[in-house]
Enzyme design. Sequence first.
Site, short mmCIF file in Angstrom:
data_model
loop_
_atom_site.label_atom_id
_atom_site.label_comp_id
_atom_site.label_asym_id
_atom_site.label_seq_id
_atom_site.Cartn_x
_atom_site.Cartn_y
_atom_site.Cartn_z
N CYS A 1 13.39 47.05 59.32
CA CYS A 1 13.32 47.45 60.65
C CYS A 1 11.81 47.49 61.09
O CYS A 1 11.42 47.96 62.38
CB CYS A 1 14.07 48.51 61.08
N GLU B 1 10.44 53.46 52.68
CA GLU B 1 8.92 53.07 53.22
C GLU B 1 7.97 53.74 52.48
O GLU B 1 6.94 53.78 52.70
CB GLU B 1 8.95 53.46 54.77
N ASP C 1 5.44 51.36 57.47
CA ASP C 1 5.01 52.33 56.36
C ASP C 1 4.84 51.99 55.03
O ASP C 1 3.80 52.16 54.23
CB ASP C 1 5.70 53.44 56.54
N HIS D 1 1.91 52.23 67.79
CA HIS D 1 3.06 52.53 68.75
C HIS D 1 2.81 51.89 69.92
O HIS D 1 3.74 51.53 70.56
CB HIS D 1 3.61 53.85 68.66
#
Length: 587
Positions: free
Chosen positions: A513, A442, A466, A198
């Site tokens: 995404c 995911e 993921d 992140h």
Amino acid sequence: MEARAKNEVVVPGIAASQGIAYGQVFLYIQSDVEIPSYQVDADKRIEEISRFEHALLVTRQQIQKIRDEVEKNLGADEARIFDAHLLVLEDQALISETIREFETTSKNIETCFNKVSQRYIKAFSEIDDEYLRERAGDIRDVAQRMLQNLLGQAGQNLSKLADKRAVVANDISPSDAASIDRSQAIALVTDSGSKTSHAVIVARSMKIPAVVGVRDMTRRVRNGDWILVDGYDGQVIINPTEQTLFRYGKIQLQKKGFEQRMFDASKLPAVTLDGAAVILRANIEKVDEVKLVRENSASGVGLFRTEFLYLSDNRVPSEEEQYAAYKAVAEAFPDEPVVIRTLDLGGDKPMTGNPDLFPEESNPFLGFRAIRFCLEHKEIFKDQLRAILRASAHGKVQLMYPMISGSEELARANAVLEECRAELKKDGVAFDAKMAVGAMIEIPSAAVTADILAKECDFFSIGTNDLIQYLLAIDRVNDRIAHLYEPTHPAVLRTIKQIVDEAHRQKIKVSVCGEMAGDPVYVPLLLGLGVDELSMTPPLLPAVKYLVRAMKMSEAKKLAKDALELTSPKEIYALADKFCRERVKSE
Ligand code: PEP
Ligand code: MG
């Protein structure tokens, strides 16, 4: 410890966010506050209590100072949270219970204070009243600061850098990333991490270079050292020479020119040379990023990661706070969809210091994460769903659930949503009754059952970050195995194709995404596989749009077909890379 470099040293890492930056180091070492436990001798008791009183005073002064600054810079509303923190410090029960604990156990005051404050946090977080539950977060924050002061650990802080600095850290948690000083951080370098961690996503949204997985970087530099961060080739140069700086100056000029060309193209429509329109949306984490979405000409928001509302203050935000945030984003794009993802805490986005909500797990990526957490904490989930529904009255809001593993879980989430709809209706509160509801794909089990899920939702959004991690069994934030995290693995391509085919059979659209959607090497592959929309960090949009405008959809389809026939991830990567390079030349 190794001797520090005096001469130029080039340290390799993983290129995670493009750009070049040269500046002084701000060293950030993250560690939990460790609380020693020991007996205090009888003759030291008065001293121990005055140590406690002094820490209370210092903590109060610190919070008062932050409060005043926040009020000055952001306004009275934002400052209010610190009033609540000050009240915690004035709580006579907390203070007297700590002293009583000390008198009965003779344990050092940190141990006593920690024990009492943990008891309070647990009690408050179990109360069935939103306002009181929030106090648990206030106590946690204040307790952490008190403990740092008692232990003489000046808490490091990324939210206020004194000057322009290249942040070098062992790790940057999502809550650190959420609070990072965007005006002063010029680069991020971490010992650990990978391209989808992140901190990297935040660096990309800030348009600053990031190099991760630089193993022992924090041992090689000290505060104030000069480094050059090369986010293109993934290396950090400590003490660069004049020649190196000159060479990089030239590279930077060249890249800037190229970026400007791409940025100019981003104002034009995203249409391929053979006339296929491609939908490009933006991923955001904070309301103020809507500006970036506009600047980079995205067609609305394809992924609003809502975790950051929870992580920036390390507490659960109220329905009203969430409503204000979602409404602001919905209103910013009245004509374009804004896809709000429900909470995805846990795994790589842990809410630290909240053992009551997130007990420690040995395998957090396979644990109590995202929708699993929400279905167990129905009140927290409902607050968010109500806030999203209410915001849907102000724009084209869509909702999606993360980490859906199968149809029963989707049905359970939808049942809670239905409860919220019924409550709002009963109270006469406006919302969009036709709001589209989608599922993120995911988890491999969701991909395999895409035919079933497609019948039960309005759209799919593939979270490749993921999906790749779970398909290939590669921890997405482990730098040791980062080279095995291969988006061009045949298993990934076949799975994406299967998801797209099943979705199209049920006439629903598929977006991607994950970070793959913002990387020009993978974009033609995804479009060729039939993906309808791509959503990415806003600063990546110009390069993707530039490529879309320089290629034909028929060529992308041929590329995907050829790729599906290959067996080696490296060969597929080479094919996709060649496709991209032939159409986008940086010289
Ligand atoms: C993903 O997994 O690809 C995704 C977009 O979600 P996150 O990175 O927030 O887990
Ligand atoms: Mg995900």
